[in-house]
Design an enzyme around this catalytic site. Structure first.
Site, PDB file in Angstrom:
ATOM      1  N   ASN A  78      -4.038   8.922   4.294  1.00 51.74           N
ATOM      2  CA  ASN A  78      -2.831   8.346   4.894  1.00 51.74           C
ATOM      3  C   ASN A  78      -2.814   8.369   6.419  1.00 51.74           C
ATOM      4  OD1 ASN A  78      -1.868   7.987   2.312  1.00 51.74           O
ATOM      5  ND2 ASN A  78      -0.559   9.802   2.330  1.00 51.74           N
ATOM      6  N   ARG A  89       0.822  -1.215   0.000  1.00 49.94           N
ATOM      7  CA  ARG A  89       0.000   0.000   0.000  1.00 49.94           C
ATOM      8  C   ARG A  89       0.856   1.265   0.000  1.00 49.94           C
ATOM      9  NH1 ARG A  89      -3.869   2.787   4.123  1.00 49.94           N
ATOM     10  NH2 ARG A  89      -5.429   3.674   2.720  1.00 49.94           N
ATOM     11  N   HIS A 134       0.555   4.343  -2.593  1.00 51.28           N
ATOM     12  CA  HIS A 134       0.333   5.735  -2.190  1.00 51.28           C
ATOM     13  C   HIS A 134       1.513   6.628  -2.558  1.00 51.28           C
ATOM     14  CE1 HIS A 134      -3.360   5.459   0.657  1.00 51.28           C
ATOM     15  NE2 HIS A 134      -3.424   4.540  -0.278  1.00 51.28           N
ATOM     16  N   HIS A 170      -6.138  -6.082  -2.146  1.00 49.15           N
ATOM     17  CA  HIS A 170      -6.976  -6.144  -0.942  1.00 49.15           C
ATOM     18  C   HIS A 170      -7.228  -7.597  -0.516  1.00 49.15           C
ATOM     19  CE1 HIS A 170      -8.684  -1.773  -1.426  1.00 49.15           C
ATOM     20  NE2 HIS A 170      -7.393  -1.805  -1.159  1.00 49.15           N
TER      21      HIS A 170
HETATM   22  C1  HEM Z   1      -9.295   1.291  -6.079  1.00 56.36           C
HETATM   23  C2  HEM Z   1      -9.231   2.185  -5.118  1.00 56.36           C
HETATM   24  C3  HEM Z   1      -8.753   1.889  -3.728  1.00 56.36           C
HETATM   25  C4  HEM Z   1      -9.360   2.303  -2.588  1.00 56.36           C
HETATM   26  C5  HEM Z   1     -10.607   3.150  -2.485  1.00 56.36           C
HETATM   27  C6  HEM Z   1      -8.581   1.775  -1.491  1.00 56.36           C
HETATM   28  C7  HEM Z   1      -8.872   1.992  -0.157  1.00 56.36           C
HETATM   29  C8  HEM Z   1      -8.257   1.359   0.888  1.00 56.36           C
HETATM   30  C9  HEM Z   1      -8.633   1.502   2.261  1.00 56.36           C
HETATM   31  C10 HEM Z   1      -9.732   2.410   2.784  1.00 56.36           C
HETATM   32  C11 HEM Z   1      -7.841   0.685   2.993  1.00 56.36           C
HETATM   33  C12 HEM Z   1      -7.874   0.505   4.503  1.00 56.36           C
HETATM   34  C13 HEM Z   1      -7.114   1.634   5.140  1.00 56.36           C
HETATM   35  C14 HEM Z   1      -7.474   1.822   6.594  1.00 56.36           C
HETATM   36  O1  HEM Z   1      -8.618   1.569   6.962  1.00 56.36           O
HETATM   37  O2  HEM Z   1      -6.588   2.253   7.362  1.00 56.36           O
HETATM   38  C15 HEM Z   1      -6.951   0.024   2.088  1.00 56.36           C
HETATM   39  C16 HEM Z   1      -5.998  -0.884   2.458  1.00 56.36           C
HETATM   40  C17 HEM Z   1      -5.104  -1.450   1.585  1.00 56.36           C
HETATM   41  N1  HEM Z   1      -4.962  -1.146   0.260  1.00 56.36           N
HETATM   42 FE1  HEM Z   1      -6.269  -0.104  -0.877  1.00 56.36          FE
HETATM   43  N2  HEM Z   1      -7.541   1.046  -1.977  1.00 56.36           N
HETATM   44  C18 HEM Z   1      -7.593   1.095  -3.344  1.00 56.36           C
HETATM   45  C19 HEM Z   1      -6.672   0.532  -4.196  1.00 56.36           C
HETATM   46  C20 HEM Z   1      -5.515  -0.112  -3.814  1.00 56.36           C
HETATM   47  C21 HEM Z   1      -4.408  -0.440  -4.677  1.00 56.36           C
HETATM   48  C22 HEM Z   1      -4.330  -0.065  -6.152  1.00 56.36           C
HETATM   49  C23 HEM Z   1      -3.483  -1.088  -3.915  1.00 56.36           C
HETATM   50  C24 HEM Z   1      -2.131  -1.642  -4.281  1.00 56.36           C
HETATM   51  C25 HEM Z   1      -1.686  -1.831  -5.487  1.00 56.36           C
HETATM   52  C26 HEM Z   1      -4.027  -1.173  -2.571  1.00 56.36           C
HETATM   53  C27 HEM Z   1      -3.426  -1.829  -1.519  1.00 56.36           C
HETATM   54  C28 HEM Z   1      -3.937  -1.887  -0.245  1.00 56.36           C
HETATM   55  C29 HEM Z   1      -3.417  -2.762   0.793  1.00 56.36           C
HETATM   56  C30 HEM Z   1      -2.308  -3.795   0.636  1.00 56.36           C
HETATM   57  C31 HEM Z   1      -4.142  -2.468   1.955  1.00 56.36           C
HETATM   58  C32 HEM Z   1      -3.942  -3.077   3.356  1.00 56.36           C
HETATM   59  C33 HEM Z   1      -2.938  -2.241   4.112  1.00 56.36           C
HETATM   60  C34 HEM Z   1      -2.666  -2.690   5.529  1.00 56.36           C
HETATM   61  O3  HEM Z   1      -3.125  -3.746   5.975  1.00 56.36           O
HETATM   62  O4  HEM Z   1      -1.944  -1.941   6.237  1.00 56.36           O
HETATM   63  N3  HEM Z   1      -5.239  -0.546  -2.547  1.00 56.36           N
HETATM   64  N4  HEM Z   1      -7.216   0.467   0.800  1.00 56.36           N
END
Ligand code: HEM
Ligand SMILES: *[C@@H]1O[C@H](CO)[C@@H](O)[C@H](O)[C@H]1NC(C)=O
Length: 341
Positions: free
Chosen positions: A106, A74, A78, A205
């Site tokens: 973030n 992530r 970002h 995800h």
């Molecule tokens: C399509 C639009 C996307 C949205 C709206 C989105 C939104 C989010 C949100 C809200 C979270 C949880 C954050 C939290 O609650 O603290 C998350 C976690 C995560 N996202 Fe996305 N995301 C998107 C696309 C992506 C992409 C493109 C990637 C990587 C290539 C990605 C990788 C991750 C990962 C690995 C997590 C887990 C992080 C952790 O456990 O610390 N996401 N995302």
């Protein structure tokens, strides 16, 4: 300085009651001449050990907590969506520089910075002043994916670290789960990525967690509408609600986005979307929104064909990693948290 021309046409056609959306994206990011193209052998002479060092550090990190893989993937995402993959996300706030860490998508959410610090320290002791933080983050994201069972891909390297960061762009370019599918698609097109890239990259995800504040509206909203009425589904929803109350609960309580295999990089995320049980509203919309004709087809494909997902994910990660910083001359930072003085 070359101008980045980035035009997205959204063409809406209403045909016999069916809404078909064609999206054409012209994103000649290659117009940017200030940065030489990334190469596969960039550090082969100057830091041949870089791959071993990053892999070893990531192995330790993932062994101690598999979520560390998700944090790093992530972090790379970002980084790349704000001024290109230039390590801007790693910069701390100082008196003279406002970083990106406190921007809305973030703050209290991005993690893994100390893992990058520790990799950087090891790399610096092997080859001081050679490997950029942006490249370290890109390699670490690849290794993270592989270590939890995901696909491998070749590393194009040679990114430079920015001397600036953008709090404003972090707020405007990064997608958030409360957004609709069209604004989110637009944000990917703006980066020169496609709808296919968006659906495949969202497959990350399949690992990691989200905080209650990011899925509360979903579990008290249309979750019950998209999900089937099975007892398994209902008891999962009840568990989610118990740990994330509608009011008064802890916003930072976390739940895995893939509750089936939370620590494994596989295609079960897409199967969850087919069952209507996506944790984030933005995830479920790719399958359930009537505006997401193309995204729905891709979700179906990746749910049924794990190899097609892996292949596309690898290619899309290379494409995302290719987004360069067009405005900042760049440097190789000594510390990933601060620009060189
Ligand atoms: C399509 C639009 C996307 C949205 C709206 C989105 C939104 C989010 C949100 C809200 C979270 C949880 C954050 C939290 O609650 O603290 C998350 C976690 C995560 N996202 Fe996305 N995301 C998107 C696309 C992506 C992409 C493109 C990637 C990587 C290539 C990605 C990788 C991750 C990962 C690995 C997590 C887990 C992080 C952790 O456990 O610390 N996401 N995302
Ligand atoms: C990424 O950049 C490299 C180097 O410029 C190029 O060879 C490769 O085709 C690009 N890949 C994608 C998927 O954009």
């Amino acid at each position: 300085m070359a101008l980045v021309v980035n035009v997205a046409f959204l063409q809406l056609q209403i045909l016999a009651g069916l809404l078909i959306i064609n999206i054409f994206s012209f994103s000649p990011t290659s117009l940017v001449a200030s940065q030489p193209a990334l190469t596969l052998d960039y550090y082969s002479k100057t830091c041949p050990t870089v791959f071993e060092v990053v892999r070893k550090e990531m192995e330790c990190a993932v062994l101690s907590d598999p979520r560390n893989a998700a944090k790093i993937v992530r972090l790379h995402f970002h980084d790349c969506f704000v001024q290109g993959c230039d390590g801007s996300v790693l910069l701390d706030d100082t008196i003279t520089l406002q970083g990106e860490k406190t921007a809305t998508p973030n703050v209290d959410s991005l993690k893994g910075f100390e893992i990058i610090d520790s990799i950087k320290n090891k790399v610096e002791s092997d080859c001081p002043g050679v490997v950029s933080c942006a490249d370290i983050l890109a390699i670490a994201a690849r290794d993270s994916t592989v270590l939890v069972g995901g696909p491998d891909w070749e590393m194009y390297l040679g990114r430079k670290d920015s001397k600036t960061a953008s709090y404003e762009l972090a707020n405007s370019n990064l997608p958030v789960p409360s957004e609709g599918i069209l604004p989110i698609i637009t944000k990917f097109l703006y980066q020169g990525l496609s709808v296919t890239d968006m659906v495949a990259l969202s497959g990350s995800h399949t690992i990691g967690v989200a905080r209650c504040q990011n899925y509360r509206a979903r579990i008290y909203g249309d979750y019950a509408v998209t999900a089937d009425q099975s007892t398994a589904s209902e008891s999962y929803l009840n568990d989610l609600r118990a740990s994330c109350p509608a009011a008064g609960g802890d916003d930072d309580t976390v739940a895995p986005m893939d509750n089936v295999t939370p620590n494994l990089f596989d295609n079960s995320y897409y199967q969850i979307l087919l069952r209507g049980e996506g944790l984030l509203n933005s995830d479920q919309e790719m399958y359930s929104s009537f505006l997401g004709v193309q995204t729905k087809q891709l979700v179906l494909q990746y749910a049924h064909d794990p190899l097609a997902f892996f292949h596309q994910f690898a290619q899309s990660m290379v494409a995302m990693g290719n987004i360069t910083n067009a405005v900042d001359g760049g440097e190789v930072r000594r510390s990933c948290r601060f620009v060189n003085t």
